[in-house]
Design a protein around this motif. Structure first.
Motif, mmCIF file in Angstrom:
data_model
loop_
_atom_site.group_PDB
_atom_site.id
_atom_site.type_symbol
_atom_site.label_atom_id
_atom_site.label_comp_id
_atom_site.label_asym_id
_atom_site.label_seq_id
_atom_site.Cartn_x
_atom_site.Cartn_y
_atom_site.Cartn_z
ATOM 1 N N GLU A 655 95.812 70.604 82.900
ATOM 2 C CA GLU A 655 95.546 72.003 82.550
ATOM 3 C C GLU A 655 96.266 72.937 83.523
ATOM 4 N N SER A 656 96.325 74.226 83.138
ATOM 5 C CA SER A 656 96.930 75.198 84.062
ATOM 6 C C SER A 656 95.962 75.410 85.232
ATOM 7 N N PRO A 657 96.475 75.845 86.400
ATOM 8 C CA PRO A 657 95.604 75.957 87.576
ATOM 9 C C PRO A 657 94.437 76.933 87.345
ATOM 10 N N THR A 658 93.253 76.547 87.797
ATOM 11 C CA THR A 658 92.063 77.392 87.660
ATOM 12 C C THR A 658 92.090 78.491 88.729
ATOM 13 N N LEU A 659 92.504 78.095 89.953
ATOM 14 C CA LEU A 659 92.597 79.063 91.046
ATOM 15 C C LEU A 659 94.050 79.111 91.493
ATOM 16 N N LYS A 660 94.585 80.317 91.724
ATOM 17 C CA LYS A 660 95.970 80.353 92.191
ATOM 18 C C LYS A 660 96.148 81.444 93.249
ATOM 19 N N ARG A 661 97.222 81.302 94.018
ATOM 20 C CA ARG A 661 97.586 82.273 95.058
ATOM 21 C C ARG A 661 96.400 82.659 95.937
ATOM 22 N N LEU A 662 95.718 81.637 96.456
ATOM 23 C CA LEU A 662 94.572 81.933 97.323
ATOM 24 C C LEU A 662 95.018 82.004 98.775
ATOM 25 N N ASN A 663 94.669 83.077 99.452
ATOM 26 C CA ASN A 663 94.888 83.161 100.897
ATOM 27 C C ASN A 663 93.619 83.710 101.518
ATOM 28 N N ILE A 664 92.930 82.869 102.279
ATOM 29 C CA ILE A 664 91.676 83.316 102.900
ATOM 30 C C ILE A 664 91.675 82.870 104.351
ATOM 31 N N ASN A 665 91.205 83.732 105.235
ATOM 32 C CA ASN A 665 90.916 83.310 106.606
ATOM 33 C C ASN A 665 89.527 83.823 106.949
ATOM 34 N N ILE A 666 88.635 82.896 107.214
ATOM 35 C CA ILE A 666 87.260 83.305 107.503
ATOM 36 C C ILE A 666 86.941 82.996 108.957
ATOM 37 N N PRO A 667 86.635 84.023 109.764
ATOM 38 C CA PRO A 667 86.325 83.782 111.178
ATOM 39 C C PRO A 667 85.009 83.018 111.311
ATOM 40 N N GLU A 668 84.826 82.388 112.450
ATOM 41 C CA GLU A 668 83.627 81.582 112.657
ATOM 42 C C GLU A 668 82.384 82.460 112.690
ATOM 43 N N GLY A 669 81.277 81.946 112.124
ATOM 44 C CA GLY A 669 80.004 82.638 112.228
ATOM 45 C C GLY A 669 79.860 83.838 111.315
ATOM 46 N N SER A 670 80.816 84.048 110.387
ATOM 47 C CA SER A 670 80.694 85.243 109.556
ATOM 48 C C SER A 670 79.981 84.927 108.246
ATOM 49 N N LEU A 671 79.443 85.980 107.616
ATOM 50 C CA LEU A 671 78.812 85.854 106.313
ATOM 51 C C LEU A 671 79.787 86.428 105.288
ATOM 52 N N VAL A 672 80.231 85.587 104.357
ATOM 53 C CA VAL A 672 81.223 86.026 103.369
ATOM 54 C C VAL A 672 80.571 86.047 101.999
ATOM 55 N N ALA A 673 80.669 87.160 101.286
ATOM 56 C CA ALA A 673 80.122 87.227 99.929
ATOM 57 C C ALA A 673 81.272 87.081 98.940
ATOM 58 N N VAL A 674 81.061 86.289 97.906
ATOM 59 C CA VAL A 674 82.076 86.141 96.852
ATOM 60 C C VAL A 674 81.491 86.747 95.583
ATOM 61 N N VAL A 675 82.157 87.776 95.034
ATOM 62 C CA VAL A 675 81.627 88.403 93.833
ATOM 63 C C VAL A 675 82.696 88.396 92.738
ATOM 64 N N GLY A 676 82.264 88.635 91.512
ATOM 65 C CA GLY A 676 83.205 88.656 90.394
ATOM 66 C C GLY A 676 82.467 88.433 89.098
ATOM 67 N N HIS A 677 83.167 88.613 87.982
ATOM 68 C CA HIS A 677 82.532 88.451 86.680
ATOM 69 C C HIS A 677 82.232 86.990 86.403
ATOM 70 N N VAL A 678 81.467 86.762 85.317
ATOM 71 C CA VAL A 678 81.210 85.394 84.864
ATOM 72 C C VAL A 678 82.546 84.726 84.543
ATOM 73 N N GLY A 679 82.737 83.478 85.040
ATOM 74 C CA GLY A 679 83.956 82.729 84.716
ATOM 75 C C GLY A 679 85.180 83.190 85.480
ATOM 76 N N SER A 680 84.991 83.964 86.595
ATOM 77 C CA SER A 680 86.173 84.418 87.335
ATOM 78 C C SER A 680 86.619 83.393 88.376
ATOM 79 N N GLY A 681 85.847 82.293 88.528
ATOM 80 C CA GLY A 681 86.281 81.230 89.432
ATOM 81 C C GLY A 681 85.553 81.215 90.764
ATOM 82 N N LYS A 682 84.331 81.791 90.802
ATOM 83 C CA LYS A 682 83.596 81.827 92.079
ATOM 84 C C LYS A 682 83.139 80.418 92.478
#
Length: 1494
Positions: A655-682
């Motif tokens: 299949e075609s890629p579900t997630l693409k062009r992801l660039n994330i850097n999460i510092p240690e000890g942080s709280l990260v929220a992921v939001v988006g519509h239904v089916g957006s790939g959370k």
């Protein structure tokens, strides 16, 4: 020359080496002195010297530890030394004789010297055995036995010599010989005893060790060591505690790794050869287009030859693992095959003896004794052969189950989609069983041809070239059987396919049974299962016709062979006389021929089945595995806790890629929220971080260990405490802390046994919110560095959510670790350090809350729309946790809460393990089976059976009369008449066989259909409580394993049982007619037989039941594992689960192993009875040889020779019938369990459009979950007008869902009534009620099949209506974008749709049905705010005139409702419009304040 050597070697004895007049043609036989002093002395010595080197190597490789010196050992050593001294004293006496009297013959020096050296070797072996921990030795026992037998001949001879020629006696030699003989007796006795266990062996540590390793050699070859268990089983039904531990070499932890290692080696080899082929010209740079084209071409060229490449061979891996042990069975089989032909030879000699009146009578007795010894040895070897085969089969099954389980834990998600749970469970149950069944017969592949060749050789000796006629008939039979086998294979594959589909569907139905009941869809799904079942039965019926043809060919084959051979023999030359010797020796050989010829088709079809299974297994074990390197787990050096660079991920490479062009850097000890519509790939993002997805490009680094909370909580069927601790060590204070932080304390106070309460499969007895909190508590307890939380707050109400956020997830929570939180709750966002906004599989915005609000992007826009929710009241007041949760399986009162009584864990039991029924299988079970076949058909089958066996007896009796015909002028005058009648008998036999075979098979199919239909109906009619109590493993086991038994095994077993029963009766009748003297013996042997059989069946049946009961947990655990693989992998708990699975398999084999040994125990005892009958028939024939005609005697003994096998088969089959008919008992079991109310009342009293208004009135309503529990809700009296919108709120577990369950009568009212439009719903049929009101349930359940089937299983709506429903549920664009649109295949459980999309599909179902009453059970918990708003607006517009009851956690969704019902502890607390309730400042006001709505 030879005789002169003997003369010099034995010179002074002056006797020839061998003298036939002295040994055979005499009334008092004896061997010559020379023979006694050479052969009889040397034979045992040679045996020991030949065996010693092999035995020493064996002992060296099988070291069991050291046995301390015991009295037994000292005695053995002393006897050995004494024997050595005796031998040397003989040697010294010979030297003394040479110097004093005359020079003795060389033999007098050579024999005692050789014997002395052998005794030294024996002593050495005894000590080496002790050093290596061998408690008993077969090699030594056989040596002493052989030595004693040879010495006994000499002993008899010496006694006669002393009596007849006292002057020749040499006193010294006589004395030493008698002492030698006595010592041999002692040595034999000592070697049959067993020594104590070695130091530090398992037996010393084990509480209930298997007695086999410590049993003596005699006990092991006769299987005497199991008798103790059989005695126990005879006195009382066996229980689990009576079972012995498995032998170390049969345990999973020894067997499975061997196979896995060999299989991995095979895969490595295969990969290497593949790489050589694939990486030849792929090294082309990827720049401009022309070159790219070239690359593609070269790839195509390279990929061509790959098709020829062979797969990694699972068969070879299996051979390498189990071959060496299994090879022993081949040796046993070879010996047994050769011994089979001794019987007919002895029969020939006996007939010759009866014809020759001058033969001395001792020869007859000698033949009878020889017959007994040979058949007994044959029995022992055959049973040893079977034992090795069955143990190999058992190990093979263990290994296959272990390998499949281990593979299931590492299989990639794309591959996981190709194999459903049903298929994988079938690999473990059915396919592993196929291998086990095959292993017992596989040796027939070489053994059958060998037996055929030997039989033909002896037949040629007997009848000359006319045998070729018989061979021709056999050769003709082979292609017929081959064609049948090929056809059977095709049917086999088809049947397995239908079966997989059926089990898959059943599995899903059982998982989603609540939804089926709520929607009244049982009949639609019953129809679907029945359709699959019908196609399965069509195949079974075809297979049954084929079976009848093949039975016909193989029952008639031996007879046709005999007929054609005799006909040709008699017709070629009239001088050829068919006398008793020729006819009956040939018949005995033809009977031997029958077995390999019967077995070959069976083995071939068994191999065919196994090859199908082997292929399925190979395909599964070759599936792609998760990339181990897709996520790097760095320790300290990485500066970011999680970093993804240029990541692209897909669920499946195709299949075609579900997630693409992801660039994330999460510092240690942080709280990260992921939001988006239904089916957006959370959720996919979290899966990518866990390494669950295929990484196409980029890199992912996660620092430290990970904990994961999935969106749909995965709960195991064990206690609540075990679910939280999840295999970590117990830390009580930390555990207490976690429970309080996750707001579970109030739930624990209420559960019947606190945290020891057993949670049902998939958490059936917890509410949605409780499941989520348990899942969260598990993650918190494990104390990891990185937390991936997939919307854990969706299923809990606002104030509990706030508490958990503050205590666990938020900045002041328990953890300073990194937390990635997928959420739809906007109120939590301001406290997040970083927010990732997902859109169509990409991250559209990243940043802190303030940053995103400032940039004025899509996120800020979105937030402003739903800002109402965001006014969270964050004043300093701490949220107080009220005692909030009432488990839906109980209720409680305030004073109970105050007095925290110590809980009794027994109360917390929920699921009922499969119980083993005890005692004999009731006759009613057999009667039920015959009734399901049809009484008439059963009677016809029996009559045809009887006819076949009577005809068979008559034809053989006719043959004996023919052989006794007088010979006139060297020919028999009536031979043509005799031949004609003999042929006619045969023909009518064939007709009878075909008839009964057909009627039995058809009967089997009819019974299968009836039993499956009734079980399916019974299960579907059961109430919800039944499914909560019964593990789905048990139900799947009934539909898979027990139905398979009823489909395929029972008809053939009953056929074989009747066949062997008539064979035994026939043989007894013939023997009694021929030698009436046997009638003295038969009753005794019959009693013995009956006793042994009853004694055996008592234990065997119970062992089979225990084995069957312990089989279900393997599948239950496996099912559970498959559902939670991602959680198990995230927590790195694979080893623990593998260990648990291994233990369950071992536990199952603990019951299986004694049952196979019990089978052998029985067979040896029965064959002994059979061998006695054969020997007595021979003995009495010898006694009465004056009055017997050779024909009758030949008939009697050739039947007696068959009797042994028939007897064993009879008991084997009678116990098989008993043990397998248990399947019918289990299938019928569910017809007696409690059932729901009737589905429909005939004639229906309801008007077609009911309910027209949708008024609901509850009067004093209350219900309880189980008879022994308190009321879950009580005294609810409310009246709701048609078209009102009513919200139902309350703390988690306050009884909100229970109220809806009462409305749908999933649980019947315990008190009070509910009226809808004035009709008391308790008086309606369940389908009438449930189909007229609609629910959107809390857990969105989909079934595998098309989207359309999921929306409308009865096909009662048009496509336009379905599309309209999709449009209103905001799925139209999504479904239109799918390639197959409405026919899009949903995978098992709807796995290929996001939870939000599934929830919207459930909305579409409701829109299609459009009933006057709609119930929403937390239906919007799993969707984001925007979708939630869409759903709410749809409900407002589409269900404007309907009565809507909404159970809500998000209070903002019900603020504009007509009224709100507040429940507390199962009672009504408040019921009024939202504005009034808020002004009253009661419980609702408190909740609204927690949600920031006030």
């Amino acid at each position: 020359m030879r005789s002169s050597f003997h003369f010099h070697f034995c010179s002074s004895l002056l006797f020839l080496f061998q003298d036939w007049n002295r040994t055979w043609y005499t009334d008092n036989p004896d061997f010559t002195q020379c023979f006694q002093n050479t052969v009889l002395v040397w034979l045992p010595c040679f045996y020991l010297w030949i065996c010693a080197p092999f035995y020493l190597v064996y002992l060296h490789t099988h070291d069991h530890g050291y046995i301390c010196m015991t009295h037994l050992n000292k005695a053995k050593t002393a006897v050995g030394f004494l024997l050595w001294i005796i031998c040397w004293s003989d040697v010294f006496y010979s030297f003394w004789e040479r110097s004093h009297v005359s020079s003795p013959a060389p033999v007098r020096l050579v024999s005692p010297t050789l014997l002395g050296l052998t005794m030294l070797l024996a002593v050495m072996l005894i000590h080496y055995e002790r050093m290596k921990g061998a408690q008993s030795s077969g090699v030594m026992l056989i040596y002493w036995l052989l030595a004693l037998l040879c010495a006994t001949v000499t002993f008899r001879s010496k006694v006669f010599q002393a009596l007849e020629q006292p002057q020749t006696v040499c006193v010294w030699r006589y004395t030493t010989f008698y002492i030698y003989y006595a010592l041999l007796l002692i040595a034999l006795f000592l070697s049959s005893l067993t020594d104590q266990p070695p130091l530090f062996s398992r037996e010393v540590k084990d509480s209930n060790p298997c007695p086999e390793p410590g049993a003596s050699f005699l006990s092991r070859i006769t299987f005497w060591w199991i008798t103790r268990m059989m005695m126990t089983g005879y006195r009382r039904p066996l229980e689990e505690k009576d079972l012995w531990s498995l032998n170390a070499e049969d345990c999973s932890h020894r067997v499975v790794p061997q196979l896995v290692k060999r299989w991995n080696t095979q895969c490595q080899k295969f990969k290497r050869s593949e790489e050589k082929m694939l990486y030849s010209s792929k090294r082309v740079p990827h720049s401009e287009n022309p070159q790219r084209q070239a690359v593609e071409e070269s790839e195509i060229l390279i990929l061509r030859p790959r098709k020829k490449n062979k797969e990694p061979s699972l068969l070879w891996a299996l051979c390498l693992t189990f071959g060496p042990y299994f090879f022993i069975s081949c040796i046993y089989k070879l010996i047994q095959d050769i011994l089979m032909f001794v019987g007919p030879e002895i029969l020939r000699l006996l007939i010759q003896f009866v014809n020759d009146s001058s033969a001395p009578s001792w020869q007859g007795y000698f033949y009878a004794a020889l017959l007994f010894v040979c058949t007994s040895v044959q029995s022992l070897i055959l049973q040893k052969y079977f034992h090795v085969c069955f143990v190999s089969g058992m190990r093979l099954r263990t290994a296959v189950i272990g390998a499949v389980y281990r593979k299931a834990l590492v299989i990639s998600s794309a591959a996981r989609r190709t194999s459903t749970v049903g298929e994988i469970v079938n690999l473990m149950s059915v396919d592993a069983q196929r291998f086990m069944d095959l292993i017992t017969y596989i040796n027939m592949i070489w053994s059958a041809p060998l037996q055929v060749v030997l039989a033909l050789y002896f037949l040629w000796q007997n009848l000359g070239p006319s045998v070729l006629a018989g061979v021709a008939v056999m050769v003709l039979m082979v292609p017929v059987n081959a064609v049948i086998a090929m056809k059977t294979k095709a049917y086999q594959v088809a049947q397995m396919k239908s079966k997989d589909n059926r089990i898959k569907l059943m599995n899903e139905m059982l998982n989603g049974i609540k939804v089926l009941k709520l929607y009244a869809w049982e009949l639609a799904f019953k129809g679907k299962v029945s359709d699959i079942r019908e196609s399965e039965l069509r195949v079974l019926k075809k297979a049954a016709y084929l079976g009848a043809v093949s039975t016909f060919t193989w029952v008639c084959a031996p007879f046709l062979v005999a007929l054609s051979t005799f006909a040709v023999y008699v017709l070629i030359d009239e001088r050829n006389v068919l006398d008793a010797q020729k006819a009956f020796v040939s018949l005995a050989l033809f009977n031997i021929l029958r077995f390999p010829l019967n077995m070959l088709p069976m083995v071939i079809s068994s191999m065919v089945q196994a090859s199908v299974s082997l292929k399925r297994l190979r395909v599964f074990l070759s599936h792609e595995e998760l990339q181990l390197d897709s996520v790097e787990h760095k320790a300290a050096e990485a500066q970011h806790s999680i970093s993804v660079t240029d990541g692209a991920f897909t669920w499946s490479r195709t299949e075609s890629p579900t997630l693409k062009r992801l660039n994330i850097n999460i510092p240690e000890g942080s709280l990260v929220a992921v939001v988006g519509h239904v089916g957006s790939g959370k959720s996919s993002l979290l899966s990518a971080l866990l390494g669950e997805m295929d990484k196409l490009e980029g890199s992912v680094t996660v620092k430290g260990s990970v904990a994961y909370v999935p969106q749909q909580a995965w709960i195991q069927n064990s206690s609540l405490k075990d679910n939280i601790i999840f295999g970590q060590e117990r830390r009580q204070s930390w555990y207490q802390h976690v429970v309080e932080a996750c707001a579970l304390q109030p739930d624990l106070d209420i559960l019947p046994a606190g945290d020891d309460t057993e949670i049902g499969e998939k958490g059936v007895n917890l509410s949605g919110g409780q499941k989520q909190r348990v899942s969260l508590a598990r993650a918190v307890y494990c104390d990891r560095t990185v937390y991936l939380l997939d919307d854990p707050l969706s299923a809990v109400d606002a104030h509990v959510g706030k508490h958990i956020f503050d205590q666990v997830i938020g900045p002041q929570g328990l953890h300073v670790q990194t937390r990635v939180l997928v959420t739809h709750g906007l109120s939590y966002l301001p406290q997040a350090d970083l927010i990732l906004v997902m859109m169509k599989g990409e991250i559209s915005e990243v940043g802190s809350y303030q940053h995103l609000m400032a940039t004025e992007g899509a996120f800020a826009e979105f937030l402003r729309t739903y800002a109402a929710v965001d006014k969270a009241d964050n004043s300093g007041e701490e949220c107080v946790v009220l005692p909030c949760s009432v488990a839906p399986c109980s209720s409680t009162t305030a004073d109970e809460k105050l007095s925290k009584k110590p809980k009794n864990p027994e109360v917390g039991k929920l699921t009922e393990a499969d119980k083993a029924s005890t005692g004999q299988v009731k006759l009613s079970v057999f009667w039920a089976y015959f009734k399901s076949i049809g009484v008439l058909l059963s009677c016809i089958s029996l009559l045809l059976f009887l006819a076949h066996h009577l005809l068979s007896l008559f034809s053989n009796y006719w043959l004996s009369l023919w052989t006794d015909d007088p010979v006139v002028n060297g020919t028999q005058p009536n031979r043509l008449m005799r031949l004609g009648v003999y042929g006619a008998f045969g023909l009518s036999q064939g007709v009878a066989v075909f008839g009964y075979s057909l009627s039995m098979s058809i009967g089997g199919v009819l019974a299968s259909r009836y039993l499956h239909q009734s079980m399916l109906y019974d299960v579907l009619r059961s109430p919800m409580s039944f499914f909560e109590r019964t593990p789905s493993g048990n139900l799947v086991n009934r539909f898979a394993k027990e139905m398979d038994t009823i489909d395929t095994l029972i008809p053939s077993i009953i056929k074989m049982f009747l066949g062997s029963m008539f064979n035994v009766l026939g043989s007894c009748v013939i023997i009694l007619i021929a030698t009436p003297l046997v009638s003295i013996i038969i009753p005794f042997l019959g009693l013995l037989y009956f006793f042994v059989q009853r004694f055996y069946v008592a234990s065997s049946r119970q062992l089979k039941r225990l084995e069957s009961v312990s089989r279900s947990p393997i599948y239950t655990h496996f099912n559970e594992t498959l559902l939670g693989t991602s959680v198990i992998r995230a927590f790195s708990e694979q080893e623990r689960f593998i260990h648990e699975s291994d233990q369950r398999v071992d536990h199952n084999q603990k019951a299986y192993y004694p049952s196979i040994v019990a089978n052998r125990w029985l067979a040896i005892r029965l064959e002994f009875v059979g061998n006695c009958i054969v020997s007595f028939a021979a003995l009495f024939a010898v006694v009465a040889r004056q009055s017997l005609s050779p024909g009758i005697m030949g008939l009697s003994i050739s039947y007696a020779l068959q009797l042994t096998t028939s007897l064993t088969w009879l008991v084997r089959m009678s116990s098989d019938v008993e043990t397998n008919i248990v399947a019918v008992e289990k299938v019928k079991e569910y017809s007696d369990t409690e059932k729901e109310a009737e589905w429909k009342h005939e004639p229906s009293t309801l008007s077609p459009g009911w309910p027209t208004n949708g008024c609901i009135e509850m009067r004093n309503f209350g219900l309880r979950y189980r008879q022994d529990l308190d009321l879950a809700i009580r005294n609810i009296t409310i009246s709701i007008n048609g078209g009102e919108k009513v919200g139902i709120v309350g703390r988690t577990g306050a009884g909100k869902s229970s109220l809806t369950l009462g409305l749908f009568r999933i649980i019947e009212a315990a008190e009070g009534q509910i009226f809808i439009d004035g009709v008391d719903i308790a008086k309606l049929g369940l389908h009438e009620l449930r189909s007229r009101i609609t629910i959107i349930p809390q857990d969105p359940v989909l079934f595998s099949g098309s989207l359309r089937m999921n929306l409308d299983p009865f096909d009662s709506y048009t496509d336009e209506e379905v599309w309209r429903a999709l449009e209103f549920s905001h799925l139209k664009t999504f479904v239109s974008s799918l390639p197959n649109k409405l026919n899009h295949d949903c995978s098992e459980g709807g796995e290929n749709l996001s939870v939000g999309q599934r929830q919207l599909l459930c909305l579409a179902r409701a829109l299609l049905r459009k009933t006057r009453i709609l119930v929403l059970d937390e239906a919007t918990a799993a969707v984001d705010m925007e979708t939630d708003n869409l759903i709410q607006s749809t409900i407002r517009s589409q269900f404007e005139d309907c009565t809507v009851l909404t159970i809500a956690h998000r209070l903002n969704t019900i603020m504009d409702y007509t009224r709100v019902l507040v429940l507390e502890n199962g009672k009504m607390a408040e019921f009024d419009s939202p504005s009034n309730l808020i002004s009253q400042r009661g419980a609702f006001h408190k909740m609204a304040k927690d949600s920031g709505l006030v």
